[in-house]
Design an enzyme around this catalytic site. Structure first.
Site, PDB file in Angstrom:
ATOM      1  CD  GLU A   1      30.552   4.369  -6.037  1.00  0.00           C
ATOM      2  OE1 GLU A   1      29.071   3.953  -6.407  1.00  0.00           O
ATOM      3  OE2 GLU A   1      31.195   4.970  -6.710  1.00  0.00           O
TER       4      GLU A   1
ATOM      5  CD  GLU B   1      29.217   9.879  -5.438  1.00  0.00           C
ATOM      6  OE1 GLU B   1      27.839  10.011  -4.422  1.00  0.00           O
ATOM      7  OE2 GLU B   1      28.551   8.008  -5.748  1.00  0.00           O
TER       8      GLU B   1
ATOM      9  CG  ASN C   1      23.580  -1.544  -6.690  1.00  0.00           C
ATOM     10  OD1 ASN C   1      24.971  -1.255  -6.405  1.00  0.00           O
ATOM     11  ND2 ASN C   1      22.994  -1.777  -5.547  1.00  0.00           N
TER      12      ASN C   1
ATOM     13  CG  HIS D   1      23.292   8.179  -7.315  1.00  0.00           C
ATOM     14  ND1 HIS D   1      24.763   9.290  -7.248  1.00  0.00           N
ATOM     15  CD2 HIS D   1      23.990   8.519  -5.711  1.00  0.00           C
ATOM     16  CE1 HIS D   1      25.537   9.711  -6.945  1.00  0.00           C
ATOM     17  NE2 HIS D   1      24.897   8.789  -5.758  1.00  0.00           N
TER      18      HIS D   1
ATOM     19  CB  ALA E   1      22.687   4.197   0.794  1.00  0.00           C
ATOM     20  CG  MET E   2      25.790   0.548  -4.431  1.00  0.00           C
ATOM     21  SD  MET E   2      27.180   1.644  -5.266  1.00  0.00           S
ATOM     22  CE  MET E   2      26.646   1.697  -6.453  1.00  0.00           C
TER      23      MET E   2
ATOM     24  CG  HIS F   1      23.543  10.716  -2.364  1.00  0.00           C
ATOM     25  ND1 HIS F   1      24.022  11.244  -2.347  1.00  0.00           N
ATOM     26  CD2 HIS F   1      24.099   9.421  -2.874  1.00  0.00           C
ATOM     27  CE1 HIS F   1      24.994  11.573  -3.011  1.00  0.00           C
ATOM     28  NE2 HIS F   1      25.467  10.460  -2.987  1.00  0.00           N
ATOM     29  CD  GLU F   2      22.843   6.572  -2.111  1.00  0.00           C
ATOM     30  OE1 GLU F   2      23.247   6.279  -3.644  1.00  0.00           O
ATOM     31  OE2 GLU F   2      23.800   6.699  -1.070  1.00  0.00           O
TER      32      GLU F   2
HETATM   33  N1  PHE Z   1      27.940   5.186  -4.352  1.00  0.00           N
HETATM   34  C1  PHE Z   1      28.023   5.379  -3.317  1.00  0.00           C
HETATM   35  C2  PHE Z   1      26.908   7.061  -2.791  1.00  0.00           C
HETATM   36  O1  PHE Z   1      27.465   8.142  -2.582  1.00  0.00           O
HETATM   37  C3  PHE Z   1      28.768   5.440  -2.244  1.00  0.00           C
HETATM   38  C4  PHE Z   1      29.540   4.482  -2.161  1.00  0.00           C
HETATM   39  C5  PHE Z   1      30.700   3.925  -2.610  1.00  0.00           C
HETATM   40  C6  PHE Z   1      28.829   3.055  -1.946  1.00  0.00           C
HETATM   41  C7  PHE Z   1      31.340   2.740  -2.425  1.00  0.00           C
HETATM   42  C8  PHE Z   1      29.690   1.503  -1.525  1.00  0.00           C
HETATM   43  C9  PHE Z   1      30.784   2.250  -1.803  1.00  0.00           C
HETATM   44  O2  PHE Z   1      25.709   6.955  -2.925  1.00  0.00           O
HETATM   45 ZN    ZN Z   2      26.749   8.808  -4.012  1.00  0.00          ZN
END
Ligand code: PHE
Ligand code: ZN
Length: 890
Positions: free
Chosen positions: A145, A349, A294, A330, A291-292, A326-327
């Site tokens: 991302e 977000e 995926n 998602h 964090a991310m 949060h993650e």
């Molecule tokens: N999508 C991630 C989050 O808010 C944030 C993120 C964006 C991480 C871009 C890495 C790069 O949970």
């Molecule tokens: Zn997020």
């Protein structure tokens, strides 16, 4: 001088002057209204990785079909970034009907449906941007991302192209014993030459930004969770097996508990169940963000995974719980329902931040969490909204999307959805989110889709409310209360300030929770919700023989700035009697803000200043002595408004004056209440052990007692802080003692800083704290100190956490960043210039502090501008930094 002659350029070369100014070409402006569906669909992708730290080969096989919803085109345009195609085949045949258009690869396809195969080769070890596939401490990991996937292979790298992924990874077993990707693992195998492979399959269609791969020598904390329908999910939190910190695995337990709490909470609160057999988290020490999310394989900054009492503060524990939540959340708000394009970023977000806020509130103290969230909004998002980078939560255009991962999109986005929840009530709001998930599952949706679902599901009319998505700027609401006969009349008016590109604004719907207190009993007859929809509106309340005291925007029901015409006496009344903890805290803050702003603008004579201090002192004394308060809440009530927030309240901010005035009040409170702060420190020292909420509260007020004492009685505070440091059995106490000492001119400062470094040397996250504490300290020689720290052997531009830890806190300092010489601005500009070629994303995040020049007094403003201009003049700037700097100068 002969004016008819061609003027010479500064370097004396007359020929240059005729040519157009040499200006690097502006990166293109991407606009929301230009959205078009992609002409192709890519239902299936198969990725084959041959892994190596300095050379990784990727074979991508895509099933490509015409998209009936898109414009017909025979060209398949695939995004790339710093990659070249090694091999291209269509339906098994090598082709030459391809071309490059800038970074994009264009392949001409004759038919309706084809198999397109592309081979690329990349060097992960050389990838310092930390986007795409990169090496971190000997492991390989990805960050895709928003537009990182195109650094791995050519692909329609946009969130509305959804595919199912099959991933095969192969590499030397000794170097990469663990091979992870999205979804569930379906097969593994070995070869005689020491290589092994694993294949993963993710059944859920997803955009490329949710792809992830991790390979390395990792160890795992394993657990499991049984979902509400009885599905058994294997949970894994992975950390590096060999690391200089030692024992990271043992530091993953809090994160693991947080995962399980989050899974349960999302089932109960939003009816959302996890949908794979595996949920993995990997902690990585080089990471641009927190964090991310995926799918099935969240990648985390180590900062939001690792904790034990020796190395992590109470704040770290809370942040880990929040980010893990949060993650995880998602998985539904982001993965199952994703975004159509990046302008819709707040769809995932804003909603997910609201979800993590509600989760953290449910796990801890709800009112304290609300107060903390509002503090973040005001100290980070409000300045953004009033400056050159202001944008709506759904932006209209961008040049580099990484610059729009902002407090506006995230935190204001959450506030906007919270307002819908407030207007609907939690039950009806839940009907709205149920409808949203049901109607858009598996889709790439828009903010409009979300609003429509809430509108229909919750039964709200959100027609005018949609303005919150399109208008930037923090609305200002003026409030007064009249009283005549037995009726109280509330007069409200709103203005939404102009922001870049939006000179005129329409009135927005502003839901305000309020209560009217009886002055004598200190009680009210129930809370009400009024919604201000016009520029000006009045509301009447009868049955009040005497003028009541107004408590408004309770719980911060709307993200607005309130300007209330009330007396200091009323604020003191609310600071004592308001039963809404947020509103009570707010009354305290207003009392202090009014006083400090009055003093700063010179409108207070000595008597008025003394009276103002006395009123604040009395309110503080009441908070210190109120036996009905828990310490976590007491701690909130004792926090003075920050310098950035104060400077936002001033027409022109004079950073040094704001700092001195605020420190002066702190010292006055410390002196006036010295005995009480000493007693509080003593009581809290006895109570502050263990992990209970009471113990956390005790540690919080203990820190504050020390900070007030340090301003008033440095000698005494140094003794107490040194003793607290020595006796500390946890990082919260140790860090706060050290924080206080770093601001005091005492030999203990040097001793304890050395001790801290030796004790935690090699533990990167703790050494980050060591840098932060010093770079945000009240040390009068801060500039020299920060320059010396940049030369420390442990400092490196390569690690974003380290860079942020040294320089981010520094940007908030009056005596450092805002030093009258301009040296602080130069330090940050130098950093941006040095970091930009390595890691543009992280470099660009340091631009906004310089961009605030318009609100600062003219002398410093000129110095800030000069640094922005120096950056803008650099021969080569990334898109990220270029966009932020040019918006800041406009
Ligand atoms: N999508 C991630 C989050 O808010 C944030 C993120 C964006 C991480 C871009 C890495 C790069 O949970
Ligand atoms: Zn997020």
């Amino acid at each position: 001088m002969d004016i008819a002659r061609t003027p010479a350029t500064p370097d004396g070369n007359p020929e240059m002057a005729d040519a157009a100014p040499v200006k690097p070409t502006e990166p293109p402006l991407i606009r929301r209204e230009d959205y078009k569906p992609y002409p192709w669909r890519v239902p299936e992708v198969s990725l084959d990785f041959t892994l190596g730290l300095t050379k990784t080969r990727i074979r991508s096989t895509m099933l490509v079909e015409r998209n009936p919803a898109g414009e017909a085109s025979s060209v398949l345009r695939l995004n790339g970034d710093e990659i070249t195609p090694v091999e291209i085949t269509v339906d098994g045949q090598a082709i030459n009907s391809w071309s490059m258009d800038g970074d994009d690869l264009c392949v001409t396809l004759p038919g309706e449906s084809h198999e397109v195969q592309i081979v690329t080769e990349i060097d992960p070890a050389a990838n310092s941007k930390l986007m795409g596939l990169y090496a971190s401490n000997g492991m390989l990991c990805t960050q895709c991302e928003a537009e990182g996937f195109r650094r791995i292979t050519f692909f329609p790298d946009r969130p509305d192209v959804l595919s199912t992924y099959r991933v095969r990874m192969e590499g030397p077993r000794d170097r990469f014993p663990i091979l992870l990707s999205n979804g569930d693992r379906v097969a593994t195998g070995e070869a005689a030459d020491g290589t092994h492979w694993a294949e993963w399959h993710d059944p859920w269609p997803k955009p490329s930004y949710l792809f992830a791969l991790v390979a390395g020598d990792l160890v795992c904390n394993r657990d499991s969770f049984t979902t509400m329908s009885g599905r058994q999910v294997e949970l894994g939190i992975w950390v590096r097996a060999t690391n200089e910190n030692g024992g990271d695995l043992a530091r993953t337990e809090h994160a693991m508990q947080s995962v399980k709490h989050a899974m349960k909470w999302d089932e109960e609160t939003f009816g959302r169940e996890y949908d794979l057999d595996t949920f993995n988290i990997v902690a990585v020490s080089d990471f641009n963000m927190g964090a991310m999310e995926n799918k099935g394989l969240n990648v985390f900054n180590t900062k939001y995974v690792l904790a034990d009492v020796e190395t992590a503060t109470d704040g770290d524990y809370d942040a880990i719980e929040g980010v893990i939540g949060h993650e995880y959340f998602h998985n539904w708000s982001g993965d199952r329902v994703t975004c159509r394009d990046w302008f819709q970023l707040s769809l995932k977000e804003g909603f997910t931040v609201l979800r993590d806020q509600l989760f953290s509130a449910a796990m801890n103290s709800e009112p304290v969490k609300r107060i903390e969230d509002v503090r973040v909004l005001r100290s980070v998002q409000f300045p953004e909204d009033s400056g050159p980078l202001a944008h709506p939560i759904r932006p209209d255009s961008y040049r580099e999307i990484s610059n729009f991962y902002t407090a506006t999109v995230y935190n204001k986005g959450a506030e906007v959805i919270r307002m819908m929840r407030t207007m609907a009530g939690p039950e009806r709001f839940r009907k709205g989110t149920d409808l949203y998930f049901a109607s858009h599952d598996g889709e790439a949706a828009t903010c409009e889709d979300f609003v429509r679902s809430i509108e229909q599901g919750a039964g709200l009319d959100l027609g005018q409310f949609r303005l919150w998505y399109s208008q930037a700027g923090t609305p200002k609401v003026s409030v007064s209360l009249d009283h005549a006969n037995d009726t109280a009349t509330l007069n409200l008016s709103q203005t939404v300030p102009p922001t870049p590109g939006q000179p005129d604004k329409k009135p927005m719907p502003i839901p305000l929770r309020l209560a009217l207190f009886d002055r004598k009993t200190g009680k009210h007859h129930g809370e009400q919700l009024v919604t201000l929809t016009e520029a000006q509106q009045s509301f009447s309340f009868s049955g009040f023989a005497e003028a009541p005291v107004l408590s408004i925007n309770r719980g911060f029901s709307a993200p607005v700035a309130i300007d209330r015409a009330v007396s200091n006496d009323d604020l003191v009344f609310l600071a004592q009697h308001d039963d809404d903890p947020f509103a009570r805290c707010e009354a305290m803050q207003d009392l202090v803000v009014r006083h400090l702003c009055g003093a700063l603008s010179g409108s207070l004579d000595d008597r008025a200043r003394e009276q103002g201090r006395q009123a604040i002192g009395a309110a503080f004394a009441a908070v210190l002595g109120d036996g009905s308060l828990d310490d976590l809440m007491r701690g909130e009530l004792l926090i003075l408004p920050g310098e950035t927030y104060l400077s936002e309240q001033m027409l022109v901010a004079e950073p040094a004056a704001i700092h001195d005035e605020r420190e002066g009040l702190k010292a006055w409170l410390g002196t006036t209440l010295e005995a009480r702060f000493v007693a509080l420190h003593e009581r809290a020292t006895a109570a502050g052990h263990g992990t209970s909420a009471a113990a956390k509260g005790a540690r919080k007020v203990k820190t504050q007692a020390l900070a007030y004492l340090a301003a008033a009685a440095p000698g005494r505070a140094a003794g107490l802080a040194a003793a607290q440091y020595d006796a500390a059995d946890n990082m919260t106490d140790r860090q706060s003692a050290l924080m206080v000492l770093t601001g005091l001119d005492t030999p203990e400062r040097t001793h304890k800083l050395l001790d801290f470094y030796d004790r935690f040397k090699g533990n990167a996250l703790v050494i980050d704290k060591w840098f932060s504490l010093q770079s945000s300290s009240l040390n009068p020689n801060l500039l020299e100190h920060v320059k010396a720290l940049a030369e420390h052997p442990d400092f490196t531009l390569k690690n974003p956490n380290r860079v942020r830890s040294l320089y981010m806190p520094f940007t908030g300092t009056a005596q450092g960043f805002h030093a009258a010489s301009g040296e602080g601005y130069r330090i940050i500009a130098d950093l941006i210039l040095a970091l930009d070629p390595l890691n543009p994303q992280t470099a660009a995040r340091f631009v906004p502090p310089l961009g605030r020049w318009r609100r600062i007094e003219p002398g410093r403003a000129a110095l800030m501008r000069a640094q922005l201009e120096r950056i803008a003049a650099a021969p080569k700037l990334s898109r990220d930094t270029h966009e932020q700097v040019s918006r800041s100068l406009d």
